[in-house]
Design a protein around this motif. Structure first.
Motif, mmCIF file in Angstrom:
data_model
loop_
_atom_site.group_PDB
_atom_site.id
_atom_site.type_symbol
_atom_site.label_atom_id
_atom_site.label_comp_id
_atom_site.label_asym_id
_atom_site.label_seq_id
_atom_site.Cartn_x
_atom_site.Cartn_y
_atom_site.Cartn_z
ATOM 1 N N SER A 87 -34.830 38.682 -4.650
ATOM 2 C CA SER A 87 -34.045 37.734 -3.858
ATOM 3 C C SER A 87 -32.661 37.584 -4.470
ATOM 4 C CB SER A 87 -34.743 36.378 -3.778
ATOM 5 O OG SER A 87 -34.831 35.800 -5.061
ATOM 6 N N LEU A 88 -31.702 37.289 -3.626
ATOM 7 C CA LEU A 88 -30.322 37.118 -4.051
ATOM 8 C C LEU A 88 -30.157 35.750 -4.701
ATOM 9 C CD1 LEU A 88 -27.430 38.282 -3.996
ATOM 10 C CD2 LEU A 88 -27.143 37.146 -1.787
ATOM 11 N N ARG A 89 -29.772 35.729 -5.973
ATOM 12 C CA ARG A 89 -29.572 34.460 -6.696
ATOM 13 C C ARG A 89 -28.104 34.060 -6.705
ATOM 14 N NH1 ARG A 89 -33.294 31.575 -6.345
ATOM 15 N NH2 ARG A 89 -32.703 30.408 -8.162
ATOM 16 N N ASP A 90 -27.208 35.050 -6.797
ATOM 17 C CA ASP A 90 -25.775 34.756 -6.837
ATOM 18 C C ASP A 90 -25.012 36.049 -6.564
ATOM 19 O OD1 ASP A 90 -23.489 33.229 -7.088
ATOM 20 O OD2 ASP A 90 -23.719 32.831 -9.230
ATOM 21 N N TYR A 91 -23.743 35.921 -6.222
ATOM 22 C CA TYR A 91 -22.900 37.082 -5.983
ATOM 23 C C TYR A 91 -21.449 36.676 -6.099
ATOM 24 C CZ TYR A 91 -22.322 35.126 -1.303
ATOM 25 O OH TYR A 91 -22.043 34.296 -0.254
ATOM 26 N N GLY A 92 -20.574 37.648 -6.252
ATOM 27 C CA GLY A 92 -19.153 37.348 -6.351
ATOM 28 C C GLY A 92 -18.319 38.616 -6.278
ATOM 29 N N PHE A 93 -17.037 38.423 -6.474
ATOM 30 C CA PHE A 93 -16.061 39.497 -6.365
ATOM 31 C C PHE A 93 -15.123 39.412 -7.558
ATOM 32 C CE2 PHE A 93 -11.808 40.807 -4.772
ATOM 33 C CZ PHE A 93 -12.100 42.128 -4.461
ATOM 34 N N VAL A 94 -14.807 40.555 -8.133
ATOM 35 C CA VAL A 94 -13.834 40.619 -9.222
ATOM 36 C C VAL A 94 -12.580 41.276 -8.655
ATOM 37 C CG1 VAL A 94 -13.343 41.509 -11.523
ATOM 38 C CG2 VAL A 94 -15.675 40.831 -10.927
ATOM 39 N N TYR A 95 -11.451 40.616 -8.824
ATOM 40 C CA TYR A 95 -10.195 41.050 -8.223
ATOM 41 C C TYR A 95 -9.290 41.678 -9.281
ATOM 42 C CZ TYR A 95 -5.848 40.570 -5.486
ATOM 43 O OH TYR A 95 -4.675 40.808 -4.813
ATOM 44 N N HIS A 96 -8.687 42.815 -8.961
ATOM 45 C CA HIS A 96 -7.875 43.559 -9.924
ATOM 46 C C HIS A 96 -6.636 42.795 -10.396
ATOM 47 C CE1 HIS A 96 -5.653 44.602 -6.234
ATOM 48 N NE2 HIS A 96 -4.627 44.814 -7.042
ATOM 49 N N ARG A 97 -6.227 41.749 -9.674
ATOM 50 C CA ARG A 97 -5.039 40.991 -10.088
ATOM 51 C C ARG A 97 -5.388 39.715 -10.860
ATOM 52 N NH1 ARG A 97 -0.489 41.252 -5.489
ATOM 53 N NH2 ARG A 97 0.862 41.470 -7.276
ATOM 54 N N ASP A 98 -6.645 39.570 -11.223
ATOM 55 C CA ASP A 98 -7.060 38.438 -12.050
ATOM 56 C C ASP A 98 -6.422 38.617 -13.427
ATOM 57 O OD1 ASP A 98 -8.433 36.772 -13.896
ATOM 58 O OD2 ASP A 98 -10.220 36.779 -12.635
ATOM 59 N N LEU A 99 -5.563 37.692 -13.815
ATOM 60 C CA LEU A 99 -4.834 37.826 -15.074
ATOM 61 C C LEU A 99 -5.724 37.626 -16.302
ATOM 62 C CD1 LEU A 99 -1.509 36.014 -14.107
ATOM 63 C CD2 LEU A 99 -2.000 38.474 -14.122
ATOM 64 N N LEU A 100 -6.810 36.876 -16.161
ATOM 65 C CA LEU A 100 -7.691 36.627 -17.300
ATOM 66 C C LEU A 100 -8.703 37.748 -17.517
ATOM 67 C CD1 LEU A 100 -8.359 32.814 -16.835
ATOM 68 C CD2 LEU A 100 -6.785 33.926 -18.420
ATOM 69 N N PHE A 101 -9.211 38.324 -16.445
ATOM 70 C CA PHE A 101 -10.239 39.360 -16.535
ATOM 71 C C PHE A 101 -9.937 40.498 -15.550
ATOM 72 C CE2 PHE A 101 -12.229 35.281 -17.549
ATOM 73 C CZ PHE A 101 -12.681 35.548 -18.832
ATOM 74 N N PRO A 102 -8.852 41.234 -15.755
ATOM 75 C CA PRO A 102 -8.506 42.287 -14.795
ATOM 76 C C PRO A 102 -9.501 43.457 -14.843
ATOM 77 C CG PRO A 102 -7.072 42.375 -16.702
ATOM 78 C CD PRO A 102 -7.931 41.161 -16.869
ATOM 79 N N GLN A 103 -9.951 43.876 -13.683
ATOM 80 C CA GLN A 103 -10.839 45.019 -13.515
ATOM 81 C C GLN A 103 -10.547 45.618 -12.159
ATOM 82 O OE1 GLN A 103 -14.992 44.567 -14.497
ATOM 83 N NE2 GLN A 103 -14.599 42.602 -15.447
ATOM 84 N N ASP A 104 -11.342 46.621 -11.775
ATOM 85 C CA ASP A 104 -11.261 47.129 -10.406
ATOM 86 C C ASP A 104 -11.793 46.057 -9.459
ATOM 87 O OD1 ASP A 104 -10.257 49.569 -11.128
ATOM 88 O OD2 ASP A 104 -12.143 50.639 -10.945
ATOM 89 N N ASP A 105 -11.539 46.235 -8.188
ATOM 90 C CA ASP A 105 -12.106 45.347 -7.171
ATOM 91 C C ASP A 105 -13.575 45.712 -6.981
ATOM 92 O OD1 ASP A 105 -9.609 44.177 -6.755
ATOM 93 O OD2 ASP A 105 -9.082 45.601 -5.190
ATOM 94 N N ILE A 106 -14.462 44.916 -7.534
ATOM 95 C CA ILE A 106 -15.900 45.187 -7.400
ATOM 96 C C ILE A 106 -16.629 43.924 -6.969
ATOM 97 C CG2 ILE A 106 -15.974 47.066 -9.094
ATOM 98 C CD1 ILE A 106 -17.233 45.037 -11.050
ATOM 99 N N ASN A 107 -17.743 44.140 -6.327
ATOM 100 C CA ASN A 107 -18.639 43.034 -5.984
ATOM 101 C C ASN A 107 -19.794 43.054 -6.970
ATOM 102 O OD1 ASN A 107 -17.302 43.858 -3.290
ATOM 103 N ND2 ASN A 107 -18.087 41.806 -2.949
ATOM 104 N N TRP A 108 -20.278 41.874 -7.317
ATOM 105 C CA TRP A 108 -21.459 41.797 -8.187
ATOM 106 C C TRP A 108 -22.528 40.952 -7.508
ATOM 107 C CZ3 TRP A 108 -22.933 36.950 -9.607
ATOM 108 C CH2 TRP A 108 -21.967 35.952 -9.640
ATOM 109 N N PHE A 109 -23.762 41.291 -7.820
ATOM 110 C CA PHE A 109 -24.929 40.642 -7.218
ATOM 111 C C PHE A 109 -25.976 40.428 -8.294
ATOM 112 C CE2 PHE A 109 -22.798 43.286 -4.153
ATOM 113 C CZ PHE A 109 -22.720 42.491 -3.017
ATOM 114 N N LEU A 110 -26.499 39.225 -8.365
ATOM 115 C CA LEU A 110 -27.599 38.922 -9.275
ATOM 116 C C LEU A 110 -28.867 38.767 -8.425
ATOM 117 C CD1 LEU A 110 -28.694 38.301 -12.107
ATOM 118 C CD2 LEU A 110 -28.154 35.890 -11.670
ATOM 119 N N LEU A 111 -29.808 39.682 -8.625
ATOM 120 C CA LEU A 111 -31.069 39.667 -7.889
ATOM 121 C C LEU A 111 -32.183 39.212 -8.826
ATOM 122 C CD1 LEU A 111 -30.656 43.151 -6.177
ATOM 123 C CD2 LEU A 111 -29.923 40.929 -5.317
#
Length: 130
Positions: free
Chosen positions: A103-127
């Motif tokens: 079951s899906l517990r949580d999810y989110g998106f990481v944005y490449h322009r986040d100044l604190l934690f820059p990464q690629d644009d990815i989605n994350w899902f906690l199942l």
């Protein structure tokens, strides 16, 4: 071979392709509450995904965390000039379809322009395995 950080016990390090990984041997050595896939599934040939999903699912006792490129429909993207080396799709949705006790517990998106934690644009899902 990659370098193994000194603080990781030998039993917790597996330097191999996930396609060669044997979850049965792994589970005899250690049991884990969380399995994490980040930037792995996007490079797996779609014909091999069900096999990899089986391995990820069988290795976790409780949680599966997936952080990958997302697309509601499967697409292949040119990767470093090569075709069929990077794939976007709904990995979490496919996992939940294949394993109804996830079951899906949580999810989110990481944005490449986040100044604190820059990464690629990815989605994350906690199942969570119920």
């Amino acid at each position: 071979m990659g370098m193994r950080p000194e603080h990781l016990p030998e039993k917790n390090v597996f330097e191999m392709s996930i396609l060669d990984f044997d979850p049965i041997s792994f589970l005899k050595k250690v049991g884990v509450d969380l399995v994490l896939s980040k930037g792995v599934l996007i490079h797996i040939d779609p014909d091999m995904l069900q096999n990899v999903y089986d391995k990820l699912y069988s290795c976790t006792k409780k949680y599966l965390f997936v952080a990958e490129y997302y697309s509601p429909k499967p697409v292949s993207i040119i990767y470093r000039g090569h075709e069929n080396k990077l794939f976007k799709r709904d990995f979490a949705g496919e996992l939940m379809d294949q394993f109804p006790d996830l079951s899906l517990r949580d999810y989110g998106f990481v944005y490449h322009r986040d100044l604190l934690f820059p990464q690629d644009d990815i989605n994350w899902f906690l199942l969570e395995k119920m």
